[in-house]
Design an enzyme around this catalytic site. Structure first.
Site, short mmCIF file in Angstrom:
data_model
loop_
_atom_site.label_atom_id
_atom_site.label_comp_id
_atom_site.label_asym_id
_atom_site.label_seq_id
_atom_site.Cartn_x
_atom_site.Cartn_y
_atom_site.Cartn_z
N HIS A 147 0.82 -1.21 0.00
CA HIS A 147 0.00 0.00 0.00
C HIS A 147 0.86 1.26 0.00
O HIS A 147 2.03 1.25 0.41
CB HIS A 147 -0.91 0.00 1.23
CG HIS A 147 -0.12 -0.01 2.52
ND1 HIS A 147 0.41 1.13 3.08
CD2 HIS A 147 0.22 -1.02 3.34
CE1 HIS A 147 1.05 0.83 4.19
NE2 HIS A 147 0.96 -0.48 4.37
N GLU B 299 -2.20 -6.89 7.60
CA GLU B 299 -0.91 -6.79 8.28
C GLU B 299 -0.93 -7.54 9.61
O GLU B 299 -2.01 -7.81 10.17
CB GLU B 299 -0.58 -5.30 8.53
CG GLU B 299 0.76 -5.03 9.21
CD GLU B 299 1.96 -5.54 8.42
OE1 GLU B 299 2.16 -6.78 8.42
OE2 GLU B 299 2.71 -4.71 7.84
#
Length: 238
Positions: free
Chosen positions: A37, A118
């Site tokens: 990202h 994550e």
């Protein structure tokens, strides 16, 4: 046959293969394009930001990075043998936004799989890495070296590796090109898995914000890491 030159062997040029490929060309039956990202305010201030935390969105710089990464993926796929394309993202806001920009650029629908999230950092979420390194260096080292270490309310690397393995299996099951918008430790987990690298050494693999890393796979079990941490598309961004 090699000729001996002192203690070194010089290869016969006839037995040496020199690639003339100047740009990567994707030819595997399954291509996994891992896109980290773009940045958030947490990324830029080096704050821990895992599953179950504050879940910040991309900031203006991060959105520009994600758009640039989308263009780079689109250009990369022009050099790939034709195959169906899918875009999958984690469930965290920064990856969803990055994934949506990728999907829009590639003309497909974004799929979501929270197993690409994550690692959960528990009570360390939102804390700055330099402060943790100064205050709790031994605990921070354990996070990187101990598969079973988890912060209160967080997640161990072993647990993350298990769900990333499941997400990877689902992503590649249908073949073709799969573009995954995800996170640093998730990408590290995939690369460690396919390269047979220990989890502690995985921290030596750079995967910057909005970077591209590619793994190609073949039906006979062959796997190739085509490139890692490509950020050429970010040149010129503020």
């Amino acid at each position: 046959m090699p000729e001996e030159l002192g203690d070194r062997a010089v290869e016969d040029p006839a037995e040496t293969y020199l690639s003339d490929e100047t740009l990567p060309v994707l030819e595997g039956s399954t291509r996994l394009v891992l896109v980290r990202h773009g940045v958030t305010d947490f990324t830029q201030t080096r704050r821990m930001d895992g599953r179950g935390g504050a879940d910040p969105a991309l900031n203006a710089t991060g959105r520009a990075q994600a758009r640039a990464a989308s263009g780079a993926v689109a250009e990369l796929l022009t050099r790939a043998t034709p195959a169906p394309v899918r875009v999958v993202s984690s469930s965290l806001a920064r990856a969803r936004e990055t994934g949506q920009l990728l999907a829009d650029r590639l003309g497909v629908e974004r799929e979501e799989d929270r197993d690409w999230d994550e690692q959960g950092f528990g009570d360390w979420d939102g804390q700055a890495m330099p402060e943790l390194a100064a205050r709790e260096p031994e605990e921070l080292a354990r996070l990187r070296t101990d598969l079973d270490y988890a912060r209160p309310g967080g997640e161990s690397r072993r647990d993350l590796d298990a769900r990333i393995g499941a997400a990877l299996e689902r992503a590649v099951a249908r073949g073709g090109t799969v573009v995954v918008a995800t996170h640093r430790v998730a990408i590290m987990s995939v690369l460690c898995r396919v390269l047979g690298v220990g989890h502690d050494r995985g921290w030596s693999i750079a995967t910057g914000p909005a970077s591209l890393s590619v793994v190609e796979m073949w039906p006979d079990g062959g796997v190739q890491v085509t490139f890692v941490n490509d950020t050429h598309h970010l040149r010129g961004l503020a």
